[in-house]
Scaffold this motif. Structure first.
Motif, PDB file in Angstrom:
ATOM      1  N   VAL A 122      33.418 -26.387  -7.932  1.00 11.00           N
ATOM      2  CA  VAL A 122      32.465 -27.489  -7.772  1.00 11.00           C
ATOM      3  C   VAL A 122      33.036 -28.561  -6.854  1.00 11.00           C
ATOM      4  O   VAL A 122      32.331 -29.105  -5.989  1.00 11.00           O
ATOM      5  CB  VAL A 122      32.083 -28.075  -9.141  1.00 11.00           C
ATOM      6  N   HIS A 123      34.315 -28.865  -7.007  1.00  7.30           N
ATOM      7  CA  HIS A 123      34.960 -29.850  -6.140  1.00  7.30           C
ATOM      8  C   HIS A 123      34.873 -29.413  -4.680  1.00  7.30           C
ATOM      9  O   HIS A 123      34.562 -30.220  -3.782  1.00  7.30           O
ATOM     10  CB  HIS A 123      36.424 -30.036  -6.550  1.00  7.30           C
ATOM     11  N   MET A 124      35.135 -28.146  -4.420  1.00  5.16           N
ATOM     12  CA  MET A 124      35.090 -27.632  -3.061  1.00  5.16           C
ATOM     13  C   MET A 124      33.682 -27.752  -2.469  1.00  5.16           C
ATOM     14  O   MET A 124      33.506 -28.172  -1.326  1.00  5.16           O
ATOM     15  CB  MET A 124      35.543 -26.183  -3.020  1.00  5.16           C
ATOM     16  N   LEU A 125      32.661 -27.409  -3.262  1.00  4.74           N
ATOM     17  CA  LEU A 125      31.283 -27.483  -2.788  1.00  4.74           C
ATOM     18  C   LEU A 125      30.879 -28.919  -2.454  1.00  4.74           C
ATOM     19  O   LEU A 125      30.263 -29.183  -1.414  1.00  4.74           O
ATOM     20  CB  LEU A 125      30.335 -26.913  -3.848  1.00  4.74           C
ATOM     21  N   ILE A 126      31.221 -29.846  -3.343  1.00  6.60           N
ATOM     22  CA  ILE A 126      30.867 -31.250  -3.110  1.00  6.60           C
ATOM     23  C   ILE A 126      31.633 -31.801  -1.919  1.00  6.60           C
ATOM     24  O   ILE A 126      31.070 -32.529  -1.080  1.00  6.60           O
ATOM     25  CB  ILE A 126      31.124 -32.083  -4.384  1.00  6.60           C
ATOM     26  N   GLU A 127      32.901 -31.456  -1.802  1.00  3.95           N
ATOM     27  CA  GLU A 127      33.709 -31.939  -0.689  1.00  3.95           C
ATOM     28  C   GLU A 127      33.174 -31.427   0.645  1.00  3.95           C
ATOM     29  O   GLU A 127      33.076 -32.192   1.615  1.00  3.95           O
ATOM     30  CB  GLU A 127      35.159 -31.510  -0.878  1.00  3.95           C
ATOM     31  N   GLN A 128      32.800 -30.163   0.700  1.00  3.02           N
ATOM     32  CA  GLN A 128      32.265 -29.597   1.926  1.00  3.02           C
ATOM     33  C   GLN A 128      30.940 -30.252   2.318  1.00  3.02           C
ATOM     34  O   GLN A 128      30.731 -30.584   3.496  1.00  3.02           O
ATOM     35  CB  GLN A 128      32.072 -28.083   1.770  1.00  3.02           C
ATOM     36  N   GLU A 129      30.072 -30.462   1.338  1.00  4.25           N
ATOM     37  CA  GLU A 129      28.781 -31.086   1.629  1.00  4.25           C
ATOM     38  C   GLU A 129      28.964 -32.534   2.044  1.00  4.25           C
ATOM     39  O   GLU A 129      28.269 -33.031   2.949  1.00  4.25           O
ATOM     40  CB  GLU A 129      27.875 -30.987   0.411  1.00  4.25           C
ATOM     41  N   LEU A 130      29.886 -33.245   1.422  1.00  2.00           N
ATOM     42  CA  LEU A 130      30.146 -34.634   1.790  1.00  2.00           C
ATOM     43  C   LEU A 130      30.642 -34.725   3.227  1.00  2.00           C
ATOM     44  O   LEU A 130      30.222 -35.621   3.987  1.00  2.00           O
ATOM     45  CB  LEU A 130      31.169 -35.249   0.832  1.00  2.00           C
ATOM     46  N   GLU A 131      31.537 -33.822   3.612  1.00  2.72           N
ATOM     47  CA  GLU A 131      32.036 -33.815   4.983  1.00  2.72           C
ATOM     48  C   GLU A 131      30.916 -33.548   5.979  1.00  2.72           C
ATOM     49  O   GLU A 131      30.861 -34.158   7.058  1.00  2.72           O
ATOM     50  CB  GLU A 131      33.124 -32.758   5.127  1.00  2.72           C
ATOM     51  N   GLU A 132      29.986 -32.650   5.639  1.00  3.19           N
ATOM     52  CA  GLU A 132      28.865 -32.368   6.521  1.00  3.19           C
ATOM     53  C   GLU A 132      27.964 -33.598   6.663  1.00  3.19           C
ATOM     54  O   GLU A 132      27.505 -33.917   7.766  1.00  3.19           O
ATOM     55  CB  GLU A 132      28.057 -31.194   5.989  1.00  3.19           C
ATOM     56  N   LEU A 133      27.713 -34.287   5.554  1.00  2.00           N
ATOM     57  CA  LEU A 133      26.874 -35.482   5.630  1.00  2.00           C
ATOM     58  C   LEU A 133      27.550 -36.596   6.416  1.00  2.00           C
ATOM     59  O   LEU A 133      26.897 -37.348   7.145  1.00  2.00           O
ATOM     60  CB  LEU A 133      26.540 -35.975   4.213  1.00  2.00           C
ATOM     61  N   GLN A 134      28.868 -36.704   6.288  1.00  2.00           N
ATOM     62  CA  GLN A 134      29.598 -37.740   7.027  1.00  2.00           C
ATOM     63  C   GLN A 134      29.628 -37.462   8.528  1.00  2.00           C
ATOM     64  O   GLN A 134      29.749 -38.384   9.333  1.00  2.00           O
ATOM     65  CB  GLN A 134      31.017 -37.862   6.476  1.00  2.00           C
ATOM     66  N   ASN A 135      29.528 -36.189   8.882  1.00  2.00           N
ATOM     67  CA  ASN A 135      29.560 -35.832  10.303  1.00  2.00           C
ATOM     68  C   ASN A 135      28.170 -35.806  10.932  1.00  2.00           C
ATOM     69  O   ASN A 135      28.034 -35.506  12.104  1.00  2.00           O
ATOM     70  CB  ASN A 135      30.222 -34.458  10.478  1.00  2.00           C
TER      71      ASN A 135
END
Length: 241
Positions: free
Chosen positions: A228-241
Motif C-alpha cells: 500500500v505504501h508503494m502504491l500511494i508513493e507512486q501515485e503521489l509522485e505522479e500527481l506531483q509531476n
C-alpha cells in the motif's frame, strides 16, 4: 501580504461555519443518539461543513478521480497520505462518509473537538500503545458498512513526502479480512503546510482513489503495508509531476 489577508478573513469565515454547524449538530446529536448507533446522521451532515470550508473560495479548484462508492461496498479501511489541516474537510468531498481515527488532541479544541466527538470519530494518543486498542472500535461500524479512515503515517508530512506507515490499519485489515482502499491527496501541503496558519488563495487540490486491496491477498500485515505504501508513493509522485 495577499496570503495573510486571505487567511485572516478565511479563518473568520471558517470559525463562523464551525460555530454554525455546532449549533445544528448538537441538537441533532441529542435527538439521534438513542437510535443512531454510529452517529451516521451527524457525520453525514458534517460533509456540508467540509463543502463550505473548501468550495466557497473561487481560487481553489478540485480534481477528484476514482471516487466510486462501489469501492467501499465491502468492509473497508480507507488509508491515505496526510498533508495538511485541510485534508479533513477535503475528504468530506468524497461521495461517502467515514468514521475517522484522529489524534486525541483534536477533541480538546473547543467547539471543533465537540463536533468531532458528536459525529462519532475516534481519538487516539499516538504515543500510547494502549490507545491503539481503540482501533478495535472501528470493527463493528466497518462490518456494518461504515468505512474507517486512517492516516497510516500517524501525523502530517513535514516536507510533502510520504512518511513510513504505522501498523494499525493493516493489522486490523488482516485480522478481520477488511479491504484496504488507498487514496492520495495532493494540494494541502502547498496550500497550508503544517505549522503555518496562512493558506494560499489559489490552489488545485487532487484526490486520487485507487483500487481496493484485499488483505487476504497478502500473507502478513508487513507485506500489505509495504504494498500500500508503494502504491500511494507512486501515485503521489505522479500527481506531483
Amino acid at each position: 501580504m495577499k496570503r495573510v489577508i486571505f487567511s485572516f478573513f478565511g479563518w473568520i469565515y471558517w470559525a463562523v461555519c464551525i460555530i454554525s454547524f455546532f449549533l445544528i449538530i448538537f441538537p441533532l446529536y441529542i435527538i439521534t443518539a438513542p437510535f443512531d448507533r454510529y452517529n451516521k446522521i451527524p457525520n453525514q451532515l458534517l460533509r456540508g461543513l467540509g463543502w463550505l470550508m473548501m468550495k466557497v473560495n473561487p481560487g481553489w479548484s478540485f480534481n477528484i478521480k476514482g471516487a466510486d462508492p462501489q469501492k467501499v461496498s465491502e468492509p473497508t479501511i480507507v488509508v491515505g497520505n496526510h498533508q495538511s489541516f485541510l485534508d479533513l474537510p477535503l475528504l468530506y468531498l468524497l461521495p461517502w462518509s467515514m468514521k475517522w481515527v484522529a489524534k486525541k488532541d483534536l477533541f480538546k479544541i473547543p467547539i471543533l473537538g465537540w463536533i468531532i466527538y458528536m459525529t462519532g470519530q475516534i481519538g487516539i494518543d499516538r504515543q500510547s500503545m494502549r490507545s491503539f486498542k481503540k482501533l478495535d472500535t472501528l470493527v463493528e461500524p466497518i462490518q456494518d458498512g461504515v468505512p474507517g479512515m486512517i492516516f497510516p503515517e500517524g501525523t502530517r508530512t513535514e516536507d510533502g513526502k510520504l512518511k513510513p506507515f504505522k501498523n494499525g490499519a493493516f493489522k486490523l485489515a488482516k485480522r478481520y479480512n477488511f479491504n484496504i482502499l488507498p487514496l492520495v491527496l495532493k494540494g494541502g501541503y502547498e496550500a497550508m503546510p503544517p505549522g503555518d496558519w496562512t493558506a494560499s488563495p489559489t490552489q488545485e487540490f487532487m484526490i486520487s482513489v485507487l483500487e481496493p486491496i484485499s488483505a487476504d491477498d497478502y500473507d502478513t500485515e508487513s507485506e500489505l503495508k509495504e504494498a500500500v505504501h508503494m502504491l500511494i508513493e507512486q501515485e503521489l509522485e505522479e500527481l506531483q509531476n
